[in-house]
Design an enzyme around this catalytic site. Structure first.
Site, PDB file in Angstrom:
ATOM      1  N   VAL A 144       0.842  -1.203   0.000  1.00 51.49           N
ATOM      2  CA  VAL A 144       0.000   0.000   0.000  1.00 51.49           C
ATOM      3  C   VAL A 144       0.871   1.244   0.000  1.00 51.49           C
ATOM      4  O   VAL A 144       1.638   1.480   0.928  1.00 51.49           O
ATOM      5  CB  VAL A 144      -0.931   0.053   1.230  1.00 51.49           C
ATOM      6  CG1 VAL A 144      -1.847   1.271   1.129  1.00 51.49           C
ATOM      7  CG2 VAL A 144      -1.737  -1.224   1.367  1.00 51.49           C
ATOM      8  N   LYS A 156      -5.846  -2.032  -2.347  1.00 50.99           N
ATOM      9  CA  LYS A 156      -5.267  -1.298  -1.225  1.00 50.99           C
ATOM     10  C   LYS A 156      -6.336  -0.969  -0.182  1.00 50.99           C
ATOM     11  O   LYS A 156      -6.079  -1.032   1.028  1.00 50.99           O
ATOM     12  CB  LYS A 156      -4.577  -0.041  -1.741  1.00 50.99           C
ATOM     13  CG  LYS A 156      -3.338  -0.396  -2.584  1.00 50.99           C
ATOM     14  CD  LYS A 156      -2.886   0.771  -3.438  1.00 50.99           C
ATOM     15  CE  LYS A 156      -1.667   0.407  -4.270  1.00 50.99           C
ATOM     16  NZ  LYS A 156      -1.371   1.456  -5.285  1.00 50.99           N
TER      17      LYS A 156
END
Lengths: 442, 442
Positions: free
Chosen positions: A143, A216
């Site tokens: 992420v 994400k």
């Protein structure tokens, strides 16, 4: 076997053996960072890193910056070597790396991966395998690259209660939207420019349709709410339908359009808790810090009960920033191999239900073309009122002959009610066209 | 003994005993967070937290939110109880908490502290005690409260090389400077307002003279550069001499004045490495993200070799944000007690020399009143040239009769050369007054 030589200071322990799977942009940068800073790594870990091998798919391709003797096309064989303690997976894709990562975890090797799609799709299976073997699974780079949001959610904010996470987590779409906002370019022209400059891939689907951001969002929601949220649980809408006209309308109203990943904890009127994760184009007020995040930068906004509002900003992609995150994880995993202990892993104890997106409160910005006749506005306003949707702002202006442009911004209402309202509007004879519908964020 | 009851899920381990030293704003919030979220804590740690006692100086004062049976004025006795595993120090001050923290570490208890002054003054001594006993010393809350910059430097960026850290790390001074910038208020009026609203203490010296920021700079430089940098190593200049006129001049030139803590890695022409940490009012270009950090917010900008530029923004002070950081650390320390392992601690292996501030390259903004006569500008320009200081911008305007205002912004030069230049200017008959000298950041 080549081993890098180390200046082993006092008290440094045994070497930690590392296998790197994949030698693309990220893998190459990971190897560079380790090779350039052997002393720093040895001291920060408490023992030197030794690269045992680098698995690649094509052995015949020349590779710079690595001893050719380290290269192998037998990834599984490399993973299973007795002198490999940690496996770094930077291949990409889902099925093949899933096999390799599971094999590594089952063999008692800690794993560091940058693979958001893999983690978002199979977090539970991977965590179970890591727990069974008592090893670590790290994925900070999955992420927003070097923006340390995974570590922050796992550790720094572990004593707090996360309420909401919203962020710009895809650089390609932010580049495109920023280009459209700053130059007035069309979506197609901005995408072409992004492709030309290397910000968009040849097939940009995963980015522009929001799939990358949705992976994400699933990871952030899982970490923040201690609940397993997978890619399939994330409502996802991309930016490919955003027009120059939408951007212009947003500007006029004091907003900037961003593709946001939003993760929320919800409590309904009966006190039932649930979590929601979604990705969609969003009107962000110009004074909000996320509105000014330009180019391909990423930024993540976290709201926590005690900490209040926090924002993290930086490069969310690219070989070096991603490698920085991978290597931070590698040092953590290596420290645990030497000093004992385990990193806080996947921990879905809260096990909240995933909210149906229809039941989530959202706000809409609706841009319509309506008949320019007496009574039309009153009729439409009545329909909103009857549906229990209150309006925050209404702007009407002349457009073409006999046609008015009507822009309505609603207060918060359930997504399903707003959606039904838009369908009702679109079917009305007085409404010539619903040009665009974009959600708002506070 | 009162113990909070826990819903101990499957697989939860033994309770972890915690002593809290101090029950001011932060201590009270720490106890609240633990009491309100027992399940979350137990699950995230792997076993429940049990508060063994809370040490306060005045037992007669009524305390809300804590079982009176837990209160004690015998801090050392509490620390040394066999059932205390972790000591949370939130007293403040230096000497008394130093004794207590050293006693706790020597007794094999891990310590979590929010005490920036203590850590900045005695990091080495505390780290040695922690290492000898094999326990953890955590202090995320010592810098910028819940903004997780300590964890980021210790862990997330551990695989990278930090080049520079610059940040707004003191909320009081940022509130004052922001008030001066947005309202044109004088320093005294802005300070009075900050005091009235509770942003400044009755004796604001530690904040406005930069001492608080200098403690944080010492901690950041130590962590970022793996070198022991103590409070005394930090060059420190506060904001009490900043005038409304300085703010106005900065605005006209496109800058905002901020009190920055700056930590840099330096390499001189012979390749000698050193580190510098300093705190001073700084002209920040309006387009830099730090320029827009308003009110009492904190923000920290980190430049790393691979990660590039990262920024972290949030509440840098206050009971709840500070408690959030303390409790994140507490969970880390408690996990290690249950699962083994140690947090990455003070690690000054790089042991770089501290640069003499005179040898550090800086840039000056100099605001002067000079004789309004032919040849004065040429004379001054010559003097800069002779000193080897090149000028970036020069602005001259009429001020009073026979007087011109001359504002000079230099390129980078050694601090000692710039300082000598200012002394030379101030002594010239043509220069009526050097009104202000403020450094610039890029």
């Amino acid at each position: 076997m080549t081993t890098t030589s180390f200046n082993q200071g006092k008290g440094l322990g045994q070497p930690v053996g590392v296998a790197v799977l994949g030698m693309g942009t990220v893998g190459t940068e990971v190897l560079r960072l380790i090779a350039e800073n052997p002393n720093a790594y040895a001291n920060r870990i408490g023992g030197p890193i030794e690269i045992r091998g680098v698995a690649v798919s094509d052995l015949s391709r020349p590779r710079e910056g690595v001893d050719p003797a380290l290269l192998t096309d037998d990834a599984l064989g490399l993973i299973n070597r007795d002198d490999v303690d940690i496996v770094v997976e930077v291949i990409g894709g889902i099925e093949y790396p899933r096999e390799l990562v599971l094999a590594a975890l089952k063999a008692g090797k800690s794993v560091v991966t940058a693979n958001k799609a893999l983690v978002a799709a199979h977090a539970g299976e991977l965590a179970d395998a890591a727990n069974e073997a008592g090893v670590d699974l790290y994925y900070e780079a999955a992420v927003a690259a070097a923006i340390p949001v995974v570590g922050m959610l796992r550790r720094s904010l572990a004593g707090d209660q996360i309420q909401r996470i919203s962020g710009i987590v895809n650089g390609t779409t932010n580049f495109i939207l920023d280009a459209m906002t700053s130059t007035g370019a069309s979506y197609d022209d901005a995408l072409a420019e992004a492709t030309r400059l290397g910000y968009a891939e040849a097939d940009p689907t995963a980015d522009v349709e929001g799939h990358d951001a949705a992976s994400k969002a699933a990871i952030l929601a899982s970490l923040g709410f201690h609940t397993r949220v997978s890619f399939d649980d994330v409502y996802c809408e991309g930016i490919s339908k955003i027009t120059a006209e939408d951007i212009e309308a947003a500007k006029e109203a004091g907003y900037t359009i961003k593709l946001l990943a939003i993760c929320e904890k919800l409590v309904d009127e009966e006190g039932n808790k649930s979590v929601n994760a979604r990705v969609h184009p969003t009107l962000v007020p110009n004074e909000h810090p996320l509105a000014t995040v330009d180019k391909s930068y990423n930024a993540i906004f976290v709201e926590a009960e005690a900490a209040g509002r926090l924002m993290f900003y930086g490069n969310g992609a690219g070989g070096a920033p991603t490698a920085s995150a991978v290597c931070g994880d590698l040092i953590g995993a290596a420290r645990n191999k030497i000093h004992g202990g385990r990193a806080p892993g996947d921990n879905p104890y809260a096990n909240q239900p995933i909210a149906d997106f229809g039941e989530v409160p959202t706000r809409y910005h609706i841009d319509m073309r309506v008949e320019d006749r007496t009574g039309v506005l009153a009729d439409l306003a009545n329909r909103f009122a009857n549906a229990g949707i209150s309006l925050r702002t209404v702007r009407q202006e002349e457009d073409a002959e006999n046609e008015a442009r009507l822009i309505v911004v609603t207060h918060e209402a359930l997504e399903k009610d707003l959606r039904a309202m838009v369908e009702e509007l679109a079917a009305l004879p007085n409404v010539k066209e619903v040009k665009s519908v974009i959600r708002l964020d506070s």
